[in-house]
Design a protein around this motif. Sequence first.
Motif, PDB file in Angstrom:
ATOM      1  N   ASN A   1      56.700  80.340  40.877  1.00  0.00           N
ATOM      2  CA  ASN A   1      57.574  79.476  41.657  1.00  0.00           C
ATOM      3  C   ASN A   1      57.690  79.904  43.113  1.00  0.00           C
ATOM      4  O   ASN A   1      58.652  79.586  43.778  1.00  0.00           O
TER       5      ASN A   1
ATOM      6  N   SER B   1      64.275  78.447  49.505  1.00  0.00           N
ATOM      7  CA  SER B   1      63.557  77.571  48.590  1.00  0.00           C
ATOM      8  C   SER B   1      63.916  77.816  47.131  1.00  0.00           C
ATOM      9  O   SER B   1      63.507  77.078  46.265  1.00  0.00           O
TER      10      SER B   1
ATOM     11  N   SER C   1      69.514  61.484  40.231  1.00  0.00           N
ATOM     12  CA  SER C   1      68.868  61.569  41.538  1.00  0.00           C
ATOM     13  C   SER C   1      69.225  62.866  42.250  1.00  0.00           C
ATOM     14  O   SER C   1      68.354  63.515  42.860  1.00  0.00           O
TER      15      SER C   1
ATOM     16  N   LYS D   1      67.249  65.730  40.668  1.00  0.00           N
ATOM     17  CA  LYS D   1      65.848  65.706  41.084  1.00  0.00           C
ATOM     18  C   LYS D   1      65.691  66.231  42.510  1.00  0.00           C
ATOM     19  O   LYS D   1      64.712  66.933  42.828  1.00  0.00           O
ATOM     20  N   ASN D   2      66.632  65.920  43.382  1.00  0.00           N
ATOM     21  CA  ASN D   2      66.565  66.410  44.757  1.00  0.00           C
ATOM     22  C   ASN D   2      66.781  67.920  44.821  1.00  0.00           C
ATOM     23  O   ASN D   2      66.158  68.612  45.639  1.00  0.00           O
TER      24      ASN D   2
ATOM     25  N   GLN E   1      65.875  69.979  42.430  1.00  0.00           N
ATOM     26  CA  GLN E   1      64.605  70.528  41.950  1.00  0.00           C
ATOM     27  C   GLN E   1      63.543  70.504  43.043  1.00  0.00           C
ATOM     28  O   GLN E   1      62.710  71.412  43.139  1.00  0.00           O
ATOM     29  N   LYS E   2      63.562  69.470  43.861  1.00  0.00           N
ATOM     30  CA  LYS E   2      62.586  69.342  44.944  1.00  0.00           C
ATOM     31  C   LYS E   2      62.857  70.336  46.066  1.00  0.00           C
ATOM     32  O   LYS E   2      61.935  70.984  46.572  1.00  0.00           O
ATOM     33  N   ASN E   3      64.113  70.470  46.433  1.00  0.00           N
ATOM     34  CA  ASN E   3      64.475  71.298  47.579  1.00  0.00           C
ATOM     35  C   ASN E   3      64.726  72.762  47.229  1.00  0.00           C
ATOM     36  O   ASN E   3      64.656  73.624  48.108  1.00  0.00           O
TER      37      ASN E   3
ATOM     38  N   PRO F   1      63.100  74.622  44.350  1.00  0.00           N
ATOM     39  CA  PRO F   1      62.239  74.621  43.159  1.00  0.00           C
ATOM     40  C   PRO F   1      62.451  75.832  42.258  1.00  0.00           C
ATOM     41  O   PRO F   1      62.558  76.961  42.734  1.00  0.00           O
TER      42      PRO F   1
ATOM     43  N   TYR G   1      75.355  65.957  45.373  1.00  0.00           N
ATOM     44  CA  TYR G   1      74.310  66.936  45.665  1.00  0.00           C
ATOM     45  C   TYR G   1      74.894  68.187  46.300  1.00  0.00           C
ATOM     46  O   TYR G   1      74.578  69.309  45.901  1.00  0.00           O
TER      47      TYR G   1
END
Length: 262
Positions: A33, A40, A70, A73-74, A76-78, A80, A138
Motif C-alpha cells: 500500500n 496517503s 460515496s 469510497k473517497n 479509500q481513494k484519498n 489508500p 467525509y
Amino acid sequence: MKVVRRIFTAAALVLMASCSGYVDPENTNENENGGPDSESGPVVSSGYLQQMVAMQFTSVGCVNCPTLASSIKNIQKNMPGIIIPVAFHMNYDISDPMTLSENALFYEKVDYVNDGTKGLPMFALNFRKGSAHIVSEYAKIQSEIAYQAEKYPADCGVAIETGYNSATRSVSVKARFKSDVANPYRYHIFLLEDGIEYMQMGVESGSYVHDNVLRRIVGSDARGTRLNSGSVLEAGKEYVVEKTLEISKDWKAENMRVLVAM
C-alpha cells in the motif's frame, strides 16, 4: 499511521487482515500500500501495520445511504489502505435481500457507541466511541481515523491465508494472531462480496452496484469470538484459528473477500 496488509489470492478469493497485520520478515512483498507518507495513509507502529474496520450501516430502502457509500469510497481513494469497509444491510421501509439477522446485533452495538442515535445511514470505526457521531460526513470520518490512529496504536497483528474448493463452494480460512501485550482479545471473520447489482433508493436511475456487502459471519456475537477461549494471550506467542465458510450458489466467488479483524 501507514497500513500494510497481507493479501492472498486463492481461486479468485482475496483475503484481507484488519485492525493489525504483522510483518513476516521472510516475506518481502507485503508492503503493498505504498510508502510511509502519512498524508496517503497510516504509518507503521511497533512493527504492526494497522487497518480499521469501517462499519457502514445501510439499506436499499434508505434514500441517504448512497451518500455514506460515496464518502467511504473517497476515503479509500484519498487514504489508500487505511480502512476496510463492511456494509451491514438492514431492512428499512422495504425488504433488503442482502440483510442478515446478525446485522441487527451489530447495529445495536454501534447504536450504543453513537449514544443511541437511531436511523440510517450510520457509520462507526472499530466499535469505538470517538470524537463525534457520524452519519455520512467525509470530514468527520477523516477526523475519526486520525483520532483513533493516535489514541489506539497497533500492538497486535493478524496474518491470514485461504484456500477455495470450487466443487464444494467453500473457503478455508487460517488466521494467525499475535500481540505484544498480554491482553484478552476477540476476533471477527467476515465474508464480503463486491459488485452486487440491485436497486437503491436515492439513486435517480434506481440501479446501483453494492460493494463490501457482509454475506457470512463466523459466530453470532457482535463483540466477536473469544480468542484463546477468553484467556489472556501470552505476549509474542502466536495463536491460530482455522475455519471453513460456505459460499451460496447465488454469490459470485470471484467477487468475494475474507476479512479477519482482531
